[in-house]
Write a protein that holds these residues in place. Structure first.
Motif, PDB file in Angstrom:
ATOM      1  N   HIS A 230       1.109  -1.042   0.231  1.00 47.95           N
ATOM      2  CA  HIS A 230       0.073   0.147  -0.445  1.00 47.95           C
ATOM      3  C   HIS A 230       0.989   0.823   0.399  1.00 47.95           C
ATOM      4  O   HIS A 230       0.441   2.071  -0.648  1.00 47.95           O
ATOM      5  N   THR A 231       2.158   1.232   0.307  1.00 48.30           N
ATOM      6  CA  THR A 231       2.886   2.508  -0.311  1.00 48.30           C
ATOM      7  C   THR A 231       3.340   2.540  -1.056  1.00 48.30           C
ATOM      8  O   THR A 231       3.244   3.468  -1.883  1.00 48.30           O
ATOM      9  N   GLY A 232       3.377   1.617  -2.055  1.00 45.39           N
ATOM     10  CA  GLY A 232       3.529   1.775  -3.125  1.00 45.39           C
ATOM     11  C   GLY A 232       2.643   2.296  -3.891  1.00 45.39           C
ATOM     12  O   GLY A 232       2.754   3.106  -4.990  1.00 45.39           O
ATOM     13  N   CYS A 233       1.640   1.713  -3.632  1.00 45.67           N
ATOM     14  CA  CYS A 233       0.139   1.932  -3.955  1.00 45.67           C
ATOM     15  C   CYS A 233       0.161   3.514  -3.553  1.00 45.67           C
ATOM     16  O   CYS A 233      -0.546   4.811  -4.892  1.00 45.67           O
ATOM     17  N   THR A 234       0.344   3.762  -2.656  1.00 48.33           N
ATOM     18  CA  THR A 234       0.128   5.887  -1.713  1.00 48.33           C
ATOM     19  C   THR A 234       0.854   6.383  -3.022  1.00 48.33           C
ATOM     20  O   THR A 234       1.080   7.339  -2.980  1.00 48.33           O
ATOM     21  N   ARG A 235       2.574   5.761  -3.295  1.00 50.63           N
ATOM     22  CA  ARG A 235       3.171   7.156  -4.258  1.00 50.63           C
ATOM     23  C   ARG A 235       3.047   7.157  -5.243  1.00 50.63           C
ATOM     24  O   ARG A 235       2.833   8.475  -6.321  1.00 50.63           O
ATOM     25  N   ASN A 236       1.869   6.281  -5.817  1.00 52.64           N
ATOM     26  CA  ASN A 236       1.829   5.889  -7.459  1.00 52.64           C
ATOM     27  C   ASN A 236       0.350   6.988  -7.363  1.00 52.64           C
ATOM     28  O   ASN A 236       0.256   8.009  -8.268  1.00 52.64           O
TER      29      ASN A 236
END
Length: 285
Positions: A230-236
């Motif tokens: 979800h960190t990756g999702c948030t960055r995108n």
């Protein structure tokens, strides 16, 4: 599928972690806890068991009501820098999980057949699961379809491309002759050289988190595979990626979870912009 007398707290925690890996919310897992606690209390009343194994099982589960669900951009980069310098194996794993946003079971099952270095594409087409089956005494690995039973093609970031290219160059040194259901050539392994699964990798992350916190100025309270996804999702989302594209890359059948990330990011941006405007007004006053 287990005899009720044999169920221990660790089994309950492992079950909740698997639910979380499958993107169930903390609230839903709390509902499971309430139902199961009631069932085990009935078993105590009937003198089948002496203790309730669900007692404090939720204490080990990451939840939005207890801990935040994503790393900030600063925390993310600080963690990655530390890993790159002190733990190259964990660095590669962190980059893959954050940049592909895949589930830990999908990450564990990635093989070199799924990596197209030339086209810079990662194919997410199966997952590696570790379970106990009816009539068997021990858990074992097996290959299964992805949660949505669909194949996703995830473009590599420049950072991920460099990581995988370097790993491929060292392929004949690092490879392991391990096969599961006819599938082999796995890319990632545990620090001891075995196949990965959700629980074993979570232990690796905890060990790494403790190592990081010993030297970090700002400690990280929680670090899980689900959090990295979800960190990756948030960055995108912060970078303005189209909602439908992000939903596809995450493998979400419903846009509800992806929308939640977008809404959170939007709220954060509003707060930051208001504070920025107020700060500029103070300077001009």
């Amino acid at each position: 599928k287990m005899n009720i007398q044999n169920i221990k707290k660790t089994n309950i925690v492992d079950f909740y972690l698997q639910l979380q890996t499958n993107d169930l919310s903390y609230g839903t897992i709390t509902f499971y806890q309430k139902v199961m606690s009631a069932i085990f209390n009935m078993a105590i009343d009937e003198e089948f068991i002496d203790k309730n194994p669900t007692l404090r099982a939720l204490d080990q589960i990451e939840g939005s009501q207890k801990k935040k669900e994503v790393l900030t951009a600063e925390e993310q980069e600080s963690l990655i820098r530390f890993a790159k310098k002190n733990n190259p194996d964990m660095y590669r794993k962190l980059v893959f999980l954050i940049d592909t946003m895949c589930r830990v079971s999908e990450f564990s099952g990635i093989t070199w057949k799924d990596i197209n270095i030339k086209e810079r594409i990662v194919s997410i087409n199966h997952q590696l699961q570790y379970e106990k089956y009816i009539g068997e005494e021990h858990c074992r690995f097996h290959i299964a379809l992805t949660k949505g039973k669909e194949i996703r093609y995830v473009p590599m970031t420049q950072r991920l491309y460099k990581v995988l290219k370097e790993m491929k160059e060292n392929y004949f040194i690092d490879r392991r002759d391990i096969e599961v259901d006819g599938v082999g050539d796995f890319v990632f392994f545990s620090e001891n050289g075995y196949l990965l699964h959700a629980i074993s990798f979570r232990r690796e992350l905890l060990k790494f988190q403790n190592s990081y916190n010993k030297k970090a100025k700002h400690k990280i309270e929680c670090l899980t595979p689900h959090m990295l996804r979800h960190t990756g999702c948030t960055r995108n989302a912060e970078n303005g990626m189209d909602l439908k594209v992000l939903q596809y890359l995450m493998g979400h059948k419903s846009s509800r979870i992806t929308n939640d990330v977008y809404n959170h990011v939007t709220q954060e941006r509003v707060i930051q912009e208001v504070l920025k405007t107020a700060k500029n007004q103070l300077k001009q006053a």
